[in-house]
Motif scaffolding. Structure first.
Motif, PDB file in Angstrom:
ATOM      1  N   MET A   1       0.812  -1.207   0.000  1.00  0.00           N
ATOM      2  CA  MET A   1       0.000   0.000   0.000  1.00  0.00           C
ATOM      3  C   MET A   1       0.854   1.269   0.000  1.00  0.00           C
ATOM      4  O   MET A   1       0.356   2.314  -0.381  1.00  0.00           O
TER       5      MET A   1
ATOM      6  N   TRP B   1      -0.088   5.193  -1.367  1.00  0.00           N
ATOM      7  CA  TRP B   1      -0.103   6.407  -0.545  1.00  0.00           C
ATOM      8  C   TRP B   1       0.844   7.451  -1.123  1.00  0.00           C
ATOM      9  O   TRP B   1       0.508   8.632  -1.199  1.00  0.00           O
TER      10      TRP B   1
ATOM     11  N   LEU C   1      -7.535   0.521  -0.688  1.00  0.00           N
ATOM     12  CA  LEU C   1      -7.279   1.523   0.356  1.00  0.00           C
ATOM     13  C   LEU C   1      -8.559   1.836   1.120  1.00  0.00           C
ATOM     14  O   LEU C   1      -8.560   1.910   2.351  1.00  0.00           O
TER      15      LEU C   1
ATOM     16  N   ARG D   1      -9.538  -1.083   3.356  1.00  0.00           N
ATOM     17  CA  ARG D   1      -8.619  -1.281   4.484  1.00  0.00           C
ATOM     18  C   ARG D   1      -8.685  -0.138   5.499  1.00  0.00           C
ATOM     19  O   ARG D   1      -8.608  -0.365   6.690  1.00  0.00           O
ATOM     20  N   TRP D   2      -8.814   1.101   5.028  1.00  0.00           N
ATOM     21  CA  TRP D   2      -8.693   2.235   5.932  1.00  0.00           C
ATOM     22  C   TRP D   2      -9.984   3.014   6.143  1.00  0.00           C
ATOM     23  O   TRP D   2     -10.309   3.356   7.265  1.00  0.00           O
TER      24      TRP D   2
END
Length: 108
Positions: free
Chosen positions: A1, A5, A76, A79-80
């Protein structure tokens, strides 16, 4: 990841992704959208996006078409964002129900 980012950290790269949402674009047409940058600088940004697998290039003769790959962004999100959003959403729904219940009791 981490490459995703890093890629998303740049405003220019986010603008490139926004442009690719509407469909594939050639490197030249993307470079035309950034008159303050050289074509080489746009190509460097595209390389970072490729490294993060956010952009998939395809050659057609002399042209290079860049396609958006939304899968890393979805990963993303899963997951976040989604993980932290659920408790807040549940709390807001509970608050709404409580406020509506109080309002109904007050008007009765």
């Amino acid at each position: 990841m981490e490459p995703v980012w890093k890629a998303l950290a740049s405003e220019v790269r986010r603008e490139i992704l926004d442009l690719l949402r509407d469909g594939p674009r050639t490197t030249g047409s993307l470079a035309d959208e950034f008159p303050r940058l050289t074509r080489f600088a746009v190509m460097q940004h595209l390389r970072v996006l490729e490294g993060a697998e956010l952009v998939i290039p395809r050659r057609e003769g002399r042209e290079r078409y860049n396609y958006l790959n939304p899968v890393p962004i979805q990963q993303l999100y899963d997951r976040w964002v989604a993980r932290y959003m659920k408790p807040w959403t549940e709390a807001l729904v509970s608050l709404q129900i409580e406020l509506e219940t109080e309002s109904d009791e007050d008007s009765a």
